[in-house]
Design a protein around this motif. Structure first.
Motif, PDB file in Angstrom:
ATOM      1  N   ALA A 188      -1.910  11.132   0.287  1.00  0.00           N
ATOM      2  CA  ALA A 188      -1.381   9.789   0.567  1.00  0.00           C
ATOM      3  C   ALA A 188      -2.487   8.892   1.116  1.00  0.00           C
ATOM      4  O   ALA A 188      -2.595   7.712   0.763  1.00  0.00           O
ATOM      5  CB  ALA A 188      -0.235   9.880   1.572  1.00  0.00           C
ATOM      6  N   ARG A 189      -3.317   9.467   1.953  1.00  0.00           N
ATOM      7  CA  ARG A 189      -4.408   8.698   2.554  1.00  0.00           C
ATOM      8  C   ARG A 189      -5.363   8.190   1.461  1.00  0.00           C
ATOM      9  O   ARG A 189      -5.734   7.018   1.424  1.00  0.00           O
ATOM     10  CB  ARG A 189      -5.143   9.608   3.540  1.00  0.00           C
ATOM     11  CG  ARG A 189      -6.248   8.938   4.294  1.00  0.00           C
ATOM     12  CD  ARG A 189      -6.824   9.868   5.360  1.00  0.00           C
ATOM     13  NE  ARG A 189      -7.775   9.122   6.157  1.00  0.00           N
ATOM     14  CZ  ARG A 189      -9.015   8.887   5.773  1.00  0.00           C
ATOM     15  NH1 ARG A 189      -9.461   9.375   4.629  1.00  0.00           N
ATOM     16  NH2 ARG A 189      -9.816   8.159   6.530  1.00  0.00           N
ATOM     17  N   ASN A 190      -5.733   9.095   0.546  1.00  0.00           N
ATOM     18  CA  ASN A 190      -6.665   8.697  -0.515  1.00  0.00           C
ATOM     19  C   ASN A 190      -6.050   7.624  -1.413  1.00  0.00           C
ATOM     20  O   ASN A 190      -6.715   6.677  -1.823  1.00  0.00           O
ATOM     21  CB  ASN A 190      -7.055   9.914  -1.370  1.00  0.00           C
ATOM     22  CG  ASN A 190      -7.951  10.843  -0.572  1.00  0.00           C
ATOM     23  OD1 ASN A 190      -8.574  10.408   0.420  1.00  0.00           O
ATOM     24  ND2 ASN A 190      -8.001  12.118  -0.955  1.00  0.00           N
ATOM     25  N   ARG A 191      -4.750   7.771  -1.680  1.00  0.00           N
ATOM     26  CA  ARG A 191      -4.076   6.789  -2.538  1.00  0.00           C
ATOM     27  C   ARG A 191      -4.084   5.404  -1.870  1.00  0.00           C
ATOM     28  O   ARG A 191      -4.367   4.389  -2.494  1.00  0.00           O
ATOM     29  CB  ARG A 191      -2.634   7.258  -2.774  1.00  0.00           C
ATOM     30  CG  ARG A 191      -1.852   6.354  -3.699  1.00  0.00           C
ATOM     31  CD  ARG A 191      -0.468   6.915  -3.986  1.00  0.00           C
ATOM     32  NE  ARG A 191       0.424   6.741  -2.846  1.00  0.00           N
ATOM     33  CZ  ARG A 191       1.715   6.469  -2.956  1.00  0.00           C
ATOM     34  NH1 ARG A 191       2.262   6.334  -4.147  1.00  0.00           N
ATOM     35  NH2 ARG A 191       2.473   6.346  -1.892  1.00  0.00           N
ATOM     36  N   LYS A 223       1.355   2.892   4.843  1.00  0.00           N
ATOM     37  CA  LYS A 223       0.158   3.514   4.254  1.00  0.00           C
ATOM     38  C   LYS A 223       0.476   4.812   3.500  1.00  0.00           C
ATOM     39  O   LYS A 223       0.047   4.980   2.372  1.00  0.00           O
ATOM     40  CB  LYS A 223      -0.906   3.701   5.330  1.00  0.00           C
ATOM     41  CG  LYS A 223      -1.310   2.311   5.872  1.00  0.00           C
ATOM     42  CD  LYS A 223      -2.315   2.288   6.969  1.00  0.00           C
ATOM     43  CE  LYS A 223      -2.470   0.847   7.467  1.00  0.00           C
ATOM     44  NZ  LYS A 223      -3.389   0.701   8.588  1.00  0.00           N
ATOM     45  N   HIS A 224       1.248   5.696   4.105  1.00  0.00           N
ATOM     46  CA  HIS A 224       1.558   6.942   3.386  1.00  0.00           C
ATOM     47  C   HIS A 224       2.524   6.694   2.226  1.00  0.00           C
ATOM     48  O   HIS A 224       2.411   7.325   1.183  1.00  0.00           O
ATOM     49  CB  HIS A 224       2.152   7.984   4.328  1.00  0.00           C
ATOM     50  CG  HIS A 224       1.148   8.564   5.270  1.00  0.00           C
ATOM     51  ND1 HIS A 224       0.639   7.861   6.333  1.00  0.00           N
ATOM     52  CD2 HIS A 224       0.541   9.781   5.298  1.00  0.00           C
ATOM     53  CE1 HIS A 224      -0.234   8.614   6.973  1.00  0.00           C
ATOM     54  NE2 HIS A 224      -0.316   9.784   6.366  1.00  0.00           N
ATOM     55  N   ALA A 266      -7.577   3.910  -1.910  1.00  0.00           N
ATOM     56  CA  ALA A 266      -7.955   3.442  -3.253  1.00  0.00           C
ATOM     57  C   ALA A 266      -7.279   2.100  -3.536  1.00  0.00           C
ATOM     58  O   ALA A 266      -7.895   1.169  -4.081  1.00  0.00           O
ATOM     59  CB  ALA A 266      -7.551   4.484  -4.299  1.00  0.00           C
ATOM     60  N   ALA A 267      -6.005   1.986  -3.150  1.00  0.00           N
ATOM     61  CA  ALA A 267      -5.282   0.725  -3.386  1.00  0.00           C
ATOM     62  C   ALA A 267      -5.935  -0.403  -2.592  1.00  0.00           C
ATOM     63  O   ALA A 267      -6.052  -1.538  -3.076  1.00  0.00           O
ATOM     64  CB  ALA A 267      -3.817   0.889  -2.966  1.00  0.00           C
ATOM     65  N   TYR A 268      -6.376  -0.090  -1.404  1.00  0.00           N
ATOM     66  CA  TYR A 268      -7.012  -1.101  -0.557  1.00  0.00           C
ATOM     67  C   TYR A 268      -8.334  -1.569  -1.183  1.00  0.00           C
ATOM     68  O   TYR A 268      -8.625  -2.761  -1.248  1.00  0.00           O
ATOM     69  CB  TYR A 268      -7.243  -0.499   0.830  1.00  0.00           C
ATOM     70  CG  TYR A 268      -7.915  -1.427   1.808  1.00  0.00           C
ATOM     71  CD1 TYR A 268      -7.283  -2.607   2.210  1.00  0.00           C
ATOM     72  CD2 TYR A 268      -9.168  -1.132   2.334  1.00  0.00           C
ATOM     73  CE1 TYR A 268      -7.889  -3.463   3.117  1.00  0.00           C
ATOM     74  CE2 TYR A 268      -9.785  -1.979   3.239  1.00  0.00           C
ATOM     75  CZ  TYR A 268      -9.145  -3.139   3.624  1.00  0.00           C
ATOM     76  OH  TYR A 268      -9.749  -3.987   4.519  1.00  0.00           O
ATOM     77  N   ARG A 269      -9.099  -0.594  -1.687  1.00  0.00           N
ATOM     78  CA  ARG A 269     -10.381  -0.951  -2.329  1.00  0.00           C
ATOM     79  C   ARG A 269     -10.140  -1.813  -3.557  1.00  0.00           C
ATOM     80  O   ARG A 269     -10.814  -2.807  -3.789  1.00  0.00           O
ATOM     81  CB  ARG A 269     -11.155   0.319  -2.706  1.00  0.00           C
ATOM     82  CG  ARG A 269     -11.919   0.912  -1.528  1.00  0.00           C
ATOM     83  CD  ARG A 269     -12.936   1.945  -2.018  1.00  0.00           C
ATOM     84  NE  ARG A 269     -12.294   3.049  -2.726  1.00  0.00           N
ATOM     85  CZ  ARG A 269     -11.850   4.147  -2.129  1.00  0.00           C
ATOM     86  NH1 ARG A 269     -12.011   4.299  -0.820  1.00  0.00           N
ATOM     87  NH2 ARG A 269     -11.276   5.110  -2.828  1.00  0.00           N
ATOM     88  N   ASP A 270      -9.115  -1.445  -4.345  1.00  0.00           N
ATOM     89  CA  ASP A 270      -8.779  -2.237  -5.547  1.00  0.00           C
ATOM     90  C   ASP A 270      -8.416  -3.663  -5.153  1.00  0.00           C
ATOM     91  O   ASP A 270      -8.829  -4.631  -5.782  1.00  0.00           O
ATOM     92  CB  ASP A 270      -7.554  -1.651  -6.268  1.00  0.00           C
ATOM     93  CG  ASP A 270      -7.938  -0.450  -7.088  1.00  0.00           C
ATOM     94  OD1 ASP A 270      -9.147  -0.151  -7.158  1.00  0.00           O
ATOM     95  OD2 ASP A 270      -7.021   0.205  -7.633  1.00  0.00           O
ATOM     96  N   MET A 271      -7.604  -3.762  -4.090  1.00  0.00           N
ATOM     97  CA  MET A 271      -7.154  -5.090  -3.654  1.00  0.00           C
ATOM     98  C   MET A 271      -8.363  -5.965  -3.295  1.00  0.00           C
ATOM     99  O   MET A 271      -8.413  -7.140  -3.612  1.00  0.00           O
ATOM    100  CB  MET A 271      -6.244  -4.929  -2.441  1.00  0.00           C
ATOM    101  CG  MET A 271      -5.786  -6.231  -1.825  1.00  0.00           C
ATOM    102  SD  MET A 271      -5.052  -5.952  -0.204  1.00  0.00           S
ATOM    103  CE  MET A 271      -6.504  -5.989   0.834  1.00  0.00           C
ATOM    104  N   LYS A 272      -9.348  -5.319  -2.634  1.00  0.00           N
ATOM    105  CA  LYS A 272     -10.522  -6.092  -2.208  1.00  0.00           C
ATOM    106  C   LYS A 272     -11.500  -6.331  -3.348  1.00  0.00           C
ATOM    107  O   LYS A 272     -12.487  -7.041  -3.202  1.00  0.00           O
ATOM    108  CB  LYS A 272     -11.262  -5.339  -1.086  1.00  0.00           C
ATOM    109  CG  LYS A 272     -10.468  -5.347   0.218  1.00  0.00           C
ATOM    110  CD  LYS A 272     -11.372  -5.199   1.439  1.00  0.00           C
ATOM    111  CE  LYS A 272     -12.416  -4.127   1.252  1.00  0.00           C
ATOM    112  NZ  LYS A 272     -13.532  -4.156   2.132  1.00  0.00           N
TER     113      LYS A 272
END
Ligand code: FAD
Length: 480
Positions: free
Chosen positions: A465-468, A356-357, A471-477
């Motif tokens: 790192a957490r926000n990044r 994640k980080h 954001a990647a997780y939201r994009d993936m979904k």
């Protein structure tokens, strides 16, 4: 049909040792002894099977112990290197064996190979029998109400804990032997590293083999088990059993552990329940691997195929070396390097940090663990990495991102664990030991810490790192 040695002597049984390097509670060995025929104990080192450096060290030690124990019963352990599909039929011919017995394995390659071998040997008139020895229950025995496999641990555990487990089998007292069979020499297999020999940390704490396993189990049941429910999350104490490498190599059977625990004082109550529930996670991982072999390399949740992993070599190397600047992560990675083992709580924190980080693909982390852990286990390791990534069955949700500072402060409040493995921070006040970058300059100087010199600055900022990652997780979904 293989030839018999003489008309009077019945052909021997080949007992193929694999992940069951013990005499106690070994069903294939017990059955071989029960035939009354000569027994040829065999171990094959298959060059096609990848075994990490730390695990090779363990295997060497376990084989030494097994050889010594077998020699006391009669037959020496025969070592051969090569493909089992070549070695077994040739050995059957060589000694006129009438039967081959083994205990089952569940990794996809092993299952496939064993099937092919079984039918090839059976066709030649050899009796082949396989036995259950490595799990509490076979992966197909634990079924949901509708007859399928479980995908979620809690109901799996509920079902498994209703099983009654047969009493463990005693080791045979004597075995008839087959004469003069050529064997490789263990030391020629070069399982031990020599240049350099990095195993002093491993030798200091582990005793591979059956005797070492028994000692660990007794010490745990008589000691730490009482407080296991609380202490199992505190990496700075010896609150867990450290039986994992012994279980992986089969120095001890889970059934033996179950019976010793349940038969001990307190083992029938909450302390025993808490421990046996963890032991059942091992069965669950194997259950998943058996029914869904693709979890070794594929995301269980296929939506993760679209996750934008980052190939960040410098950060990956900092993580492997324990130089991320986050003390709890670094302590864990150095414990792994020095001892071949890492505490479970810290495995979760370190894996989460990588995934994640740093957004590095979980498969890369899993491979590193497989090379460096003495307990490296395909089923448990891959299922655990997917669990942390959020891509697995019954996994922690991806958006739950461990804060390494808070995790450190919660589970290593006095900093004992960090001090043990990150000596350059040993003199730092507990208040700052998990976030040295917030310590006043004077305090750092008094503790001999120079950030960026004696100990690294954090390689990423936690909040950023957490926000990044989110954001990647939201994009993936597909949520924006
Ligand atoms: P104890 O707490 O004493 O537990 C007793 C036994 O139960 C263990 O020996 C183990 O066989 C089993 N067990 C305990 N926790 C788990 C768990 N979470 N999942 C499955 N089985 C468990 N364990 C391995 O044996 N091999 C691995 O390759 C491995 N890789 C892991 C990777 C990651 C990212 C994570 C988070 C966990 C991994 N684990 C692995 C699970 C766990 O960390 C170890 O089994 C445990 O730390 C071993 O220490 P112990 O024997 O003192 O455990």
């Amino acid at each position: 049909m293989p030839k018999k040695t003489t008309d009077e002597t019945p052909g021997p049984v080949i007992l193929w040792f694999r992940r069951d390097l013990r005499l106690d509670d070994n069903p294939a060995l017990h059955a071989a002894a029960g035939t009354g025929r000569p027994v040829l104990p065999l171990l094959i080192l298959d060059p096609e099977e990848e075994i990490g450096g730390a695990s090779r060290w363990w295997l060497h030690g376990s084989l030494e112990a097994l050889s010594d124990n077998l020699a006391r019963l009669g037959p020496p352990l025969v070592l051969r290197r090569g493909a089992p599909s070549d070695i077994l039929p040739a050995l059957v011919e060589e000694v006129g064996a009438e039967a081959v017995f083994w205990n089952r394995r569940y990794e996809p390659r092993a299952v496939e190979r064993d099937k092919v071998l079984k039918s090839a040997l059976t066709e030649k008139g050899v009796e082949v029998k396989s036995f259950a020895a490595s799990l509490l229950a076979e992966p197909w025995e634990v079924e949901t109400g509708s007859g399928g496999p479980y995908k979620v641990f809690t109901p799996f555990w509920r079902a498994l804990s209703q099983f009654s487990f047969d009493a463990p089998l005693a080791a045979p007292e004597k075995l008839a032997r087959v004469k003069d069979i050529a064997t490789d020499r263990l030391k020629d297999w070069n399982l031990l590293p020599s240049k350099p020999d990095w195993t002093s940390g491993l030798r200091a704490i582990w005793e591979p083999g059956e005797e070492g396993a028994r000692k660990r189990l007794v010490a745990f049941v008589d000691g730490a088990m009482t407080d296991y429910g609380d202490a199992r999350d505190i990496p700075g104490t010896e609150g867990t059993s450290r039986l994992s490498p012994h279980l992986h190599w089969g120095d001890i059977s889970p059934r033996r552990i179950w019976h010793v625990v349940r038969g001990s004082e307190g083992g029938a109550g909450r302390a025993g329940d808490a421990f046996l529930r963890e032991l059942a996670w091992r069965d669950f991982a194997c259950h998943l691997l058996y029914h869904w072999p693709e979890i070794v390399t594929e995301n269980w949740k296929r939506q993760f195929d679209a996750f934008p992993w980052v190939k960040n070599d410098a950060a990956f190397e900092a993580w492997t070396a324990g130089r991320t600047g986050y003390p709890i992560v670094d302590a864990g990675m150095r414990q792994l390097w020095q001892t071949g083992w890492m505490h479970n709580r810290v495995r979760m924190i370190a894996a989460s940090f990588l995934i994640k980080h740093l957004m590095v693909d979980w498969r890369r982390g899993a491979e590193w663990f497989e090379d460096t852990l003495v307990d490296a286990d395909l089923a448990v390791n891959r299922a655990s990495w997917q669990w942390v990534a959020g891509s697995g069955a019954d996994a922690a949700p991806y958006f739950r991102i461990f804060n390494p500072v808070l995790q450190g402060e919660k589970f290593d409040a006095d900093g004992d664990y960090v001090r043990a493995f990150v000596p350059e921070l040993a003199k730092l006040d507990a208040k700052y030991i998990h976030k040295p970058w917030e310590a006043p300059v004077k305090l750092l100087a008094d503790a001999g810490v120079e950030l960026g010199e004696t100990y690294p600055e954090p390689i990423v900022d936690h909040g950023t790192a957490r926000n990044r990652a989110l954001a990647a997780y939201r994009d993936m979904k597909g949520d924006s």
